[in-house]
Every structure is written in C-alpha cells, then in structure tokens.
Design a protein around this motif. Structure first.
Motif, PDB file in Angstrom:
ATOM      1  N   MET A  13       0.951  -1.241   0.308  1.00  4.88           N
ATOM      2  CA  MET A  13      -0.158   0.032   0.096  1.00  4.88           C
ATOM      3  C   MET A  13       0.827   1.308   0.044  1.00  4.88           C
ATOM      4  O   MET A  13       0.218   2.423  -0.264  1.00  4.88           O
ATOM      5  N   ALA A  14       2.119   1.093   0.008  1.00  6.58           N
ATOM      6  CA  ALA A  14       3.113   1.965   0.149  1.00  6.58           C
ATOM      7  C   ALA A  14       4.404   1.836  -0.690  1.00  6.58           C
ATOM      8  O   ALA A  14       5.388   1.837  -0.011  1.00  6.58           O
ATOM      9  N   LEU A  15       4.313   1.501  -1.836  1.00  2.16           N
ATOM     10  CA  LEU A  15       5.460   1.065  -2.845  1.00  2.16           C
ATOM     11  C   LEU A  15       6.527   1.881  -2.853  1.00  2.16           C
ATOM     12  O   LEU A  15       6.194   3.251  -3.048  1.00  2.16           O
ATOM     13  N   PRO A  16       7.844   1.651  -2.367  1.00  2.00           N
ATOM     14  CA  PRO A  16       8.806   2.392  -2.425  1.00  2.00           C
ATOM     15  C   PRO A  16       9.556   2.656  -3.714  1.00  2.00           C
ATOM     16  O   PRO A  16      10.785   2.845  -3.717  1.00  2.00           O
ATOM     17  N   ASP A  49      10.080   4.375  -7.472  1.00  2.00           N
ATOM     18  CA  ASP A  49       9.824   5.525  -8.276  1.00  2.00           C
ATOM     19  C   ASP A  49      10.335   5.253  -9.679  1.00  2.00           C
ATOM     20  O   ASP A  49      11.383   5.620 -10.087  1.00  2.00           O
ATOM     21  N   GLY A  50       9.618   4.755 -10.728  1.00  2.00           N
ATOM     22  CA  GLY A  50      10.112   4.284 -11.935  1.00  2.00           C
ATOM     23  C   GLY A  50      10.939   2.981 -11.792  1.00  2.00           C
ATOM     24  O   GLY A  50      11.256   2.417 -10.929  1.00  2.00           O
ATOM     25  N   GLY A  51      11.531   2.753 -12.914  1.00  2.00           N
ATOM     26  CA  GLY A  51      12.611   1.580 -12.969  1.00  2.00           C
ATOM     27  C   GLY A  51      11.955   0.264 -13.309  1.00  2.00           C
ATOM     28  O   GLY A  51      12.890  -0.706 -13.668  1.00  2.00           O
ATOM     29  N   PHE A  52      10.857   0.051 -13.419  1.00  2.00           N
ATOM     30  CA  PHE A  52      10.248  -1.264 -13.949  1.00  2.00           C
ATOM     31  C   PHE A  52       9.435  -1.129 -15.191  1.00  2.00           C
ATOM     32  O   PHE A  52       8.526  -0.328 -15.284  1.00  2.00           O
ATOM     33  N   ASP A  53       9.760  -2.111 -16.022  1.00  2.00           N
ATOM     34  CA  ASP A  53       8.996  -2.171 -17.312  1.00  2.00           C
ATOM     35  C   ASP A  53       7.560  -3.085 -17.251  1.00  2.00           C
ATOM     36  O   ASP A  53       6.508  -2.873 -17.943  1.00  2.00           O
ATOM     37  N   LEU A  54       7.608  -3.942 -16.194  1.00  2.00           N
ATOM     38  CA  LEU A  54       6.343  -4.647 -15.781  1.00  2.00           C
ATOM     39  C   LEU A  54       6.368  -4.921 -14.423  1.00  2.00           C
ATOM     40  O   LEU A  54       7.247  -4.725 -13.655  1.00  2.00           O
ATOM     41  N   VAL A  55       4.980  -4.658 -14.102  1.00  2.00           N
ATOM     42  CA  VAL A  55       4.667  -4.874 -12.652  1.00  2.00           C
ATOM     43  C   VAL A  55       3.612  -6.176 -12.710  1.00  2.00           C
ATOM     44  O   VAL A  55       2.500  -5.949 -13.573  1.00  2.00           O
ATOM     45  N   THR A  56       3.815  -6.886 -11.736  1.00  2.00           N
ATOM     46  CA  THR A  56       2.678  -8.162 -11.477  1.00  2.00           C
ATOM     47  C   THR A  56       2.216  -8.056 -10.163  1.00  2.00           C
ATOM     48  O   THR A  56       2.872  -7.676  -9.242  1.00  2.00           O
ATOM     49  N   CYS A  57       1.008  -8.861 -10.013  1.00  2.00           N
ATOM     50  CA  CYS A  57       0.401  -8.996  -8.622  1.00  2.00           C
ATOM     51  C   CYS A  57      -0.667 -10.011  -9.039  1.00  2.00           C
ATOM     52  O   CYS A  57      -1.483 -10.056  -9.892  1.00  2.00           O
ATOM     53  N   GLY A  88       0.813   3.469  -6.381  1.00  2.00           N
ATOM     54  CA  GLY A  88       2.068   2.967  -6.197  1.00  2.00           C
ATOM     55  C   GLY A  88       2.546   2.134  -7.164  1.00  2.00           C
ATOM     56  O   GLY A  88       4.044   2.450  -7.645  1.00  2.00           O
ATOM     57  N   ILE A  89       1.605   1.478  -7.894  1.00  2.00           N
ATOM     58  CA  ILE A  89       2.189   0.577  -9.144  1.00  2.00           C
ATOM     59  C   ILE A  89       2.406   1.605 -10.393  1.00  2.00           C
ATOM     60  O   ILE A  89       3.385   1.221 -11.004  1.00  2.00           O
ATOM     61  N   TYR A  90       1.726   2.448 -10.419  1.00  2.00           N
ATOM     62  CA  TYR A  90       1.666   3.276 -11.855  1.00  2.00           C
ATOM     63  C   TYR A  90       2.918   3.938 -11.650  1.00  2.00           C
ATOM     64  O   TYR A  90       3.911   4.299 -12.465  1.00  2.00           O
ATOM     65  N   ARG A  91       3.269   4.529 -10.194  1.00  2.00           N
ATOM     66  CA  ARG A  91       4.580   5.358 -10.140  1.00  2.00           C
ATOM     67  C   ARG A  91       5.933   4.381 -10.132  1.00  2.00           C
ATOM     68  O   ARG A  91       6.836   5.025 -10.686  1.00  2.00           O
ATOM     69  N   ALA A  92       5.698   2.939  -9.882  1.00  2.00           N
ATOM     70  CA  ALA A  92       6.822   2.214 -10.082  1.00  2.00           C
ATOM     71  C   ALA A  92       7.233   1.928 -11.573  1.00  2.00           C
ATOM     72  O   ALA A  92       8.307   1.442 -11.804  1.00  2.00           O
ATOM     73  N   LEU A  93       6.316   2.024 -12.504  1.00  2.00           N
ATOM     74  CA  LEU A  93       6.364   1.610 -13.862  1.00  2.00           C
ATOM     75  C   LEU A  93       6.896   2.987 -14.647  1.00  2.00           C
ATOM     76  O   LEU A  93       6.829   3.980 -14.275  1.00  2.00           O
TER      77      LEU A  93
END
Ligand SMILES: C[S@@+](CC[C@H](N)C(=O)[O-])C[C@H]1O[C@@H](n2cnc3c(N)ncnc32)[C@H](O)[C@@H]1O
Length: 236
Positions: A113-116, A118-126, A144-149
């Motif tokens: 719920m608070a993914l740490p 900021d970008g860096g990933f081409d793919l996120v899965t859950c 958080g997922i949007y931000r990680a992508l």
C-alpha cells in the motif's frame, strides 16, 4: 489439510487468528502446498501472453509470497524484484529462486500500500493478493504501481467476472467474507482477506481512474475459462 505436507486445520486456524502478516509468516514453510499459491499451470498461460507482448528488462512482483510468479519471470528478464511484508514468505522466496536460472533477483520487505519505487520497472505483476487490498485502499495501491512503472510499462494480472449466485463459488466466497467480517469485528489485529473485491469491471474502472490504459484478453487456461489476462499500460 490440502495435501499431506500442507498445513493442518489447526495451523490454518492459528494463521487466520493472527494478523495478515503474522499469518503468512506462520504459513510460509507450507504455503506452496496450499491452493493459495498461484498454480504453475495458470502462470504458464501468463508467460505465453507476456512473451507475445512488448519485451521487458525489469519486473516487479507485488505481494510476491514464496516467489511463484518470480520463478516464471526470472528467465525472461534482466532483473526481477519481489516485494512482500512477510519475512517468512520472503525467506521461502529466496530459497526457491536460488535454483532458478535467469536474471538478477531482489527481495524487498515492504508494504504494497506504500510501494517505495519511483520508476525503474517495465513490468509490474500481482497475483493472488487483491483480496488483501480493501476497496478503499485500491486507489493508493494502484497509484504505487503506476509510479513504479516506466512510461510505456504495463501492470499485468488476472481476474474474471464475479460468479453467479447459481455457482457454488458465489456462496463459498460470500460465506468466507461474512466469516472474516465477524472474526475481524471480534478479534484484533484483523486478518484482511476478502474474495471478489477486484472483479473485471471494478478492475477496469479503477485502472482507468488511476491513469492506465487497460487491455483485456482471455487468459486461455482450460481449468478456469472465464479468467482474463489484463495488461494495464502506463502511457508513454
Ligand atoms: C496468497 S499470497 C500470494 C503469493 C504469490 N503472489 C502467489 O501468487 O503465490 C498473498 C501474499 O501477499 C502478501 N501481502 C498481503 N498484504 C500485503 C501488503 N499490504 N504488503 C505486502 N505484502 C502483502 C502476503 O504476505 C502473501 O505473501
């Protein structure tokens, strides 16, 4: 209870009376012998869909558990990171992923719920974890997922329509949810786990609200023909 080497009824009861995180810590050594782990046959269908889409170098698996999804993704990319709040589940993931060929592995203890990141990933899965995200928490979970992508990256998962009242799964899911509501009203800390919280129409609506462009296809798994493969794209 599910298999000779799986948890007993007593162990499952202890797990359910613990917190969500504490429950998974208790279950971790036997988790792979329960139906809660995402089946390899389903994940093989996911891999087929993934390799037919854009290539990816870096992947993040949210609520990675014992690494079921990461084990399938590791051979396909340069680096796969798993995040989970249960140290017990992460320890199992580390052990099982050591023998899988492929890219680098990172395991992070943290809250979905608070993914740490900021970008860096081409793919996120859950996979197998939407039941732990209460509906009011879905927007921040997706943020958080949007931000990680990276721009152009995609968030991939499977879901389906809610079962109809004529299907036993409808009554089993609602019965389980009612039992969890009673359990959480009477005992603290709560065990957050509810079925049918992220069916396809809800998922698509939430993804669009979060800025994704969702694409939905049949997953192609014979055992559950109603399941869909969802690839939610972050615009470039
Ligand atoms: C049913 S397991 C699924 C594991 C794996 N993804 C799979 O498909 O086999 C759910 C996982 O979500 C993790 N989890 C639940 N809520 C979480 C949260 N808020 N933050 C991080 N991990 C969480 C649990 O620790 C557990 O490992």
């Amino acid at each position: 209870m599910f298999a000779p080497d799986g948890p007993t009824f007593r162990e499952l009861f202890r797990q359910a009376m613990s917190s969500t995180r504490g429950g998974y810590d208790l279950l971790a050594p036997k988790f792979d012998s329960t139906p809660f782990r995402t089946p390899d046959a389903l994940l093989q269908c996911v891999v087929q869909q993934l390799v037919a889409g854009p290539s990816f170098a870096t992947a993040l698996d949210v609520c990675c558990g014992t690494g079921a999804v990461m084990g399938h993704i590791k051979p396909l990319c340069q680096k796969v990171v798993g995040i989970d709040f249960s140290p017990g589940m992460l320890a199992e993931a580390e052990r099982r992923l050591a023998s899988v060929e492929g890219g680098d592995v990172g395991l992070v203890r943290g809250d979905a719920m608070a993914l740490p990141f900021d970008g860096g990933f081409d793919l996120v899965t859950c996979f197998g974890a939407f039941g732990h995200v209460l509906p009011p928490d879905q927007p921040r979970f997706l943020e958080g997922i949007y931000r990680a992508l990276e721009p152009g990256g995609r968030f991939v998962f499977v879901t389906g329509d809610k079962p109809r009242p004529t299907h036993p799964a409808f009554w089993m899911s609602h019965g389980f949810n009612a039992a969890m509501k009673v359990r959480n009203a009477l005992f603290s800390p709560p065990f957050v786990m509810f079925y049918l919280t992220f069916p396809l129409p809800v998922a698509v609506a939430r993804l669009v609200e979060a800025g994704f462009q969702p694409e939905v296809r049949p997953l192609g798994w014979d055992e559950r023909p109603g399941l869909c493969f969802v690839a939610a794209h972050k615009p470039s």
